[in-house]
Design an enzyme around this catalytic site. Structure first.
Site, PDB file in Angstrom:
ATOM      1  N   THR A   1      -1.710   5.400   2.576  1.00 60.33           N
ATOM      2  CA  THR A   1      -2.904   4.559   2.523  1.00 60.33           C
ATOM      3  C   THR A   1      -2.881   3.576   3.684  1.00 60.33           C
ATOM      4  O   THR A   1      -1.828   3.026   4.026  1.00 60.33           O
ATOM      5  CB  THR A   1      -2.970   3.796   1.190  1.00 60.33           C
ATOM      6  OG1 THR A   1      -3.022   4.741   0.119  1.00 60.33           O
ATOM      7  CG2 THR A   1      -4.196   2.908   1.118  1.00 60.33           C
TER       8      THR A   1
ATOM      9  N   LEU B   1       0.852  -1.182   0.000  1.00 55.10           N
ATOM     10  CA  LEU B   1       0.000   0.000   0.000  1.00 55.10           C
ATOM     11  C   LEU B   1       0.889   1.232   0.000  1.00 55.10           C
ATOM     12  O   LEU B   1       1.999   1.216   0.554  1.00 55.10           O
ATOM     13  CB  LEU B   1      -0.908   0.023   1.237  1.00 55.10           C
ATOM     14  CG  LEU B   1      -1.970  -1.072   1.355  1.00 55.10           C
ATOM     15  CD1 LEU B   1      -2.678  -0.982   2.704  1.00 55.10           C
ATOM     16  CD2 LEU B   1      -2.975  -0.998   0.223  1.00 55.10           C
ATOM     17  N   ASP B   2       0.395   2.315  -0.597  1.00 56.93           N
ATOM     18  CA  ASP B   2       1.129   3.575  -0.543  1.00 56.93           C
ATOM     19  C   ASP B   2       1.347   3.991   0.910  1.00 56.93           C
ATOM     20  O   ASP B   2       0.596   3.602   1.812  1.00 56.93           O
ATOM     21  CB  ASP B   2       0.343   4.693  -1.251  1.00 56.93           C
ATOM     22  CG  ASP B   2       0.224   4.460  -2.749  1.00 56.93           C
ATOM     23  OD1 ASP B   2       1.048   3.703  -3.289  1.00 56.93           O
ATOM     24  OD2 ASP B   2      -0.685   5.049  -3.358  1.00 56.93           O
ATOM     25  N   ARG B   3       2.347   4.822   1.116  1.00 60.07           N
ATOM     26  CA  ARG B   3       2.709   5.253   2.466  1.00 60.07           C
ATOM     27  C   ARG B   3       1.513   5.819   3.237  1.00 60.07           C
ATOM     28  O   ARG B   3       1.311   5.512   4.415  1.00 60.07           O
ATOM     29  CB  ARG B   3       3.821   6.306   2.392  1.00 60.07           C
ATOM     30  CG  ARG B   3       4.295   6.798   3.755  1.00 60.07           C
ATOM     31  CD  ARG B   3       5.394   7.843   3.621  1.00 60.07           C
ATOM     32  NE  ARG B   3       5.898   8.220   4.923  1.00 60.07           N
ATOM     33  CZ  ARG B   3       5.340   9.152   5.702  1.00 60.07           C
ATOM     34  NH1 ARG B   3       4.251   9.784   5.278  1.00 60.07           N
ATOM     35  NH2 ARG B   3       5.843   9.431   6.877  1.00 60.07           N
TER      36      ARG B   3
ATOM     37  N   ARG C   1      -6.277   6.386  -7.115  1.00 61.66           N
ATOM     38  CA  ARG C   1      -6.078   7.835  -7.037  1.00 61.66           C
ATOM     39  C   ARG C   1      -6.094   8.458  -8.435  1.00 61.66           C
ATOM     40  O   ARG C   1      -6.738   9.481  -8.665  1.00 61.66           O
ATOM     41  CB  ARG C   1      -4.756   8.126  -6.324  1.00 61.66           C
ATOM     42  CG  ARG C   1      -4.711   7.590  -4.900  1.00 61.66           C
ATOM     43  CD  ARG C   1      -3.295   7.542  -4.347  1.00 61.66           C
ATOM     44  NE  ARG C   1      -2.721   8.879  -4.260  1.00 61.66           N
ATOM     45  CZ  ARG C   1      -1.444   9.105  -3.955  1.00 61.66           C
ATOM     46  NH1 ARG C   1      -0.614   8.080  -3.731  1.00 61.66           N
ATOM     47  NH2 ARG C   1      -0.994  10.343  -3.875  1.00 61.66           N
TER      48      ARG C   1
END
Length: 307
Positions: free
Chosen positions: A145, A141-143, A243
């Site tokens: 998220t 997951l993105d930082r 996104r």
């Protein structure tokens, strides 16, 4: 669900009726789809036994036999253990599901310099249980998220789950809070995603990018604030996919300033709310719901069990 148990470094499964007549070779090749190199290791190092005896890989299995795999050996670790509080959603001898908080990287970009990531915390967790092994993340997951992330505790579980991810057998459901009221309450966004050559981390919709498909359904609307809570699930896993796609259709995620979102919350409003997969060794259906971790809460009045 299969009957299984752990015996030190060995894992035992009672051969079920629907495996009757299959060979160990076919289990590794067709059922688990284990890579050839790892399969070769298990064969050459005699890491498979039947009823306590070294197995013949070509002999048909009998229902009720005890199939034993040496899955839990100590191994050299490449991740620096680092203590942190973890929220565990599911754990057994093979897999670990964590609820990732926002503002932490999933894995270190530089393993020697960066130690305060979720992978480092998971590695410490294994070590604290006496398990000297590398943890293997199955996805990321993105930082900023939050939500459910799946890890494998040993090489064979990692290989099986990696394949399941590629074959879309692991379902991840996200919740996003987006700007505006969507005219179409349920739909699919199909738009290829590529790098933005003008920005080092940004992605964009591009006809020369990689195919990307996002399905969505509006869960709730805040008509006063003109916001929509949207459930999303993916056919592909491109970087920043949700996104980019919602920005592309004119409904950027709140807090996602990189893609035009209003900075009214302290991060991009995206949460991996549910993770579903079939357990690689017990055949059990695992469903994990990840509680929201934001303070103040971004996703208000949402019942996770409806996601």
């Amino acid at each position: 669900m299969l009957h299984t148990s752990r015996m030190g470094e060995w894992f035992q499964v009672i051969v079920p009726n629907h495996w009757q007549g299959k060979t160990i070779e076919s289990l590794f090749r067709d059922l688990w789809e284990v890579p050839k190199k790892l399969t070769h290791t298990y064969r050459m190092e005699k890491k498979v036994r039947i009823d306590g005896e070294a197995a013949n890989w070509g002999t048909p299995l009998a229902a009720g036999a005890k199939l034993q795999l040496r899955l839990f050996e100590a191994e050299e670790t490449h991740i620096t253990p680092h203590f942190q509080e973890l929220e565990i959603l599911f754990e057994d001898d093979h897999v670990l599901v964590l609820n990732k908080p926002p503002f932490i990287n999933t894995h270190p970009n530089d393993p020697k310099q960066e130690t305060n990531t979720l992978v480092n915390g998971a590695c410490f967790h294994l070590l604290s249980q006496g398990e000297i092994r590398d943890i293997r993340q199955i996805h990321r997951l993105d930082r900023d998220t939050s939500g459910a992330i799946l890890f494998a505790k040993h090489a064979m579980a990692g290989a099986i789950l990696d394949r399941a991810l590629v074959e879309r057998k692991i379902k991840r459901t996200y919740l996003a809070l987006v700007d505006g009221i969507l005219k179409q309450k349920r739909g699919t966004i199909q738009a290829a995603i590529g790098r933005d050559r003008h920005h080092p981390t940004r992605r964009r919709v591009s006809p020369t990018g990689q195919a990307a498909t996002t399905h969505y359904s509006v869960v709730m609307e805040d008509k006063q604030e003109k916001l929509s809570y949207v459930k999303c699930w993916l056919d592909t896993g491109r970087t920043h996919q949700i996104r980019v796609h919602f920005s592309h259709i004119g409904h950027p995620l709140l807090g996602d300033t990189l893609y035009g979102g209003k900075p009214v919350v302290h991060r991009q409003a995206l949460h991996a709310a549910k993770l579903e997969f079939t357990h690689p060794f017990t055949e059990e259906k695992i469903v994990c719901h990840a509680p929201f971790k934001d303070e103040p809460d971004i996703f208000k009045n949402i019942d996770l069990l409806t996601i």
